[in-house]
Motif scaffolding. Sequence first.
Motif, PDB file in Angstrom:
ATOM      1  N   TYR A   1       0.822  -1.200   0.000  1.00  0.00           N
ATOM      2  CA  TYR A   1       0.000   0.000   0.000  1.00  0.00           C
ATOM      3  C   TYR A   1       0.862   1.259   0.000  1.00  0.00           C
ATOM      4  O   TYR A   1       2.004   1.248   0.489  1.00  0.00           O
ATOM      5  CB  TYR A   1      -0.903   0.025   1.245  1.00  0.00           C
ATOM      6  CG  TYR A   1      -1.816  -1.162   1.359  1.00  0.00           C
ATOM      7  CD1 TYR A   1      -3.117  -1.121   0.862  1.00  0.00           C
ATOM      8  CD2 TYR A   1      -1.381  -2.349   1.942  1.00  0.00           C
ATOM      9  CE1 TYR A   1      -3.963  -2.219   0.953  1.00  0.00           C
ATOM     10  CE2 TYR A   1      -2.208  -3.454   2.035  1.00  0.00           C
ATOM     11  CZ  TYR A   1      -3.497  -3.380   1.540  1.00  0.00           C
ATOM     12  OH  TYR A   1      -4.327  -4.472   1.631  1.00  0.00           O
TER      13      TYR A   1
ATOM     14  N   THR B   1      -5.635  -1.143   5.223  1.00  0.00           N
ATOM     15  CA  THR B   1      -6.218  -1.595   3.962  1.00  0.00           C
ATOM     16  C   THR B   1      -7.047  -0.503   3.291  1.00  0.00           C
ATOM     17  O   THR B   1      -7.490  -0.685   2.145  1.00  0.00           O
ATOM     18  CB  THR B   1      -7.103  -2.835   4.198  1.00  0.00           C
ATOM     19  OG1 THR B   1      -8.084  -2.533   5.203  1.00  0.00           O
ATOM     20  CG2 THR B   1      -6.262  -4.012   4.673  1.00  0.00           C
TER      21      THR B   1
ATOM     22  N   TYR C   1      -4.063   0.745  -2.571  1.00  0.00           N
ATOM     23  CA  TYR C   1      -3.598  -0.624  -2.787  1.00  0.00           C
ATOM     24  C   TYR C   1      -2.809  -0.696  -4.092  1.00  0.00           C
ATOM     25  O   TYR C   1      -3.270  -0.235  -5.133  1.00  0.00           O
ATOM     26  CB  TYR C   1      -4.801  -1.559  -2.846  1.00  0.00           C
ATOM     27  CG  TYR C   1      -4.500  -2.985  -3.208  1.00  0.00           C
ATOM     28  CD1 TYR C   1      -3.868  -3.831  -2.312  1.00  0.00           C
ATOM     29  CD2 TYR C   1      -4.872  -3.488  -4.464  1.00  0.00           C
ATOM     30  CE1 TYR C   1      -3.610  -5.149  -2.645  1.00  0.00           C
ATOM     31  CE2 TYR C   1      -4.622  -4.807  -4.802  1.00  0.00           C
ATOM     32  CZ  TYR C   1      -3.987  -5.628  -3.889  1.00  0.00           C
ATOM     33  OH  TYR C   1      -3.732  -6.933  -4.216  1.00  0.00           O
TER      34      TYR C   1
END
Length: 536
Positions: free
Chosen positions: A414, A423, A427
């Motif tokens: 990332y 998250t 990404y």
Amino acid sequence: MMKKRTLRSLIGMCTIFLMIGLVASINSNHLKEQSLTIEFARPQDEIKYLPIETTLKPYSEEFWNVNSINDKSQDTVEYNIITGIETQIAIEPNDLITTITQLEPHEGWFHNNDRWHNNPSADSFVSALHTSHVFPPDDRVLVSDTTIYPYSSIVKIWVEAANGSYYVGSGAIIDPNHVLTCGHIAYIHDAGGWVSEMEITPGLDGTTEPYGVAYATLMRSTTGWINDESYQHDWAVITLDRDIGDSTGWMGVKTLPLDHINYTDQNYLYTAGYPAEIKSGYYMWETHDDEANEATEYNIWYHLDSEGGQSGSAVWTYDEGDPYILGVHAYSQLGTGPNFGTRLNTDKFNLLVSWLAQDASSEQKTDLQVTGSNNIIAAIGSPYVYKLSTRINVLTSIQNIGLITADKVTIGFYFSSDTNITTEDYYIGKVNIYNVQPMDTVNAQFLKLAPLNIPVGTYKIGWIIDPNNELDEYNKENNVYVGPTLYVRSSVISDILEDPLWVTIIIAAVIIIIVVPTVIEIARKRKRKRLAMGLR
């Protein structure tokens, strides 16, 4: 003439674009030839840890006054470090009756097959100390291989006290999921009582953690330490969140009569731990006693050399080649008398047996972390990343410090606008590794062009082990790794065109290559025209 000017203009424009392309190519080659190394640092490096001995009070008449000890000094006090609940349990004499006379040692699954028995020679170690010491000459020697049993079972202890201060000590694993140590590393009277966090590192050797780490979930001591702060009862047993002892092995535990030769004669007692003042406390040192000693009902007295950070170290002997712990190192008299620790007398031994029986073995899980210094962003010599141009090449090492195999491990990569990699960040891709055995380290490589969807800006690159939480692990907090700062740009050409210096160079090149020749050509044409008119 018109054709010549057009040709020169085309040549000039091609030259300019060739220069820009050459600069981009040089930059691109420069990026490919170098790498940005990610500096791996233990979390403890960022915190100032003090030897736990700095929390002890100076000796006084009250310290030595055994008559001040409460008759109920053997009552159990336990603290659940997860819930923060303390419980005191009254112990009656009949509660301590057991048929068990000793706890047997176990060599573990993942240790060096070599063993040190009875009387290790200096040749078994790397080097001896030559600095100041307690009992001349200083007999401590550096343990060269901490995976050799029983040294694989020796642990360094890191704690955060209730008042926010940090301390280090030592201890020893005594079964699959328990550590024996001193009371003053678990309950610090001058720092708020029970510690709020305790990390256990077996066999620590510099920055190498051959068995990973474990964390305390429950701590037990007795009212003799918790209420009375008595040197006669300065001991504690720590319950761990995992059965790390199955990997490291553990020493046996026993109690001996007061006049036993292992207490009173030389060359029978051993200890090992992590003195904080030597090599920053990251290395294990061992010593054995070469002078006569003494045992009392509650303490063992010896001439084992020690320094701050070694409190909690096991004091053990050998019986037919097998190591058995007899007590816990706790105090030094600064050379005015023998060092001493808490003896495991019959009552303490029986209480220890009952404590161990109360805790079931923990469920076996994996535990994955980024480890070592083999973590780099390759093919990026500068921190500038160009969309669809720069190849992001991450090399990283993943270690399984858990107790079962991780069949499939996903690592997500990332770009984050801060150091908190989640998250929810941008990404950029993933890589899978397979069949990561307990205590094994597997190298992983992620290779991809910088994606187009990331806005121009400043980012931290980072990666997350198991981003979708598909694995059952002991600890998820060690799954995130933060890399260096990178600057995302649209392209090398756009950078050049946004740089005033390069814009100036390009304008100058246009002037020199196109404008100047054109002006000169115009002047020449006019001159030729005037000459032609004059001839007429």
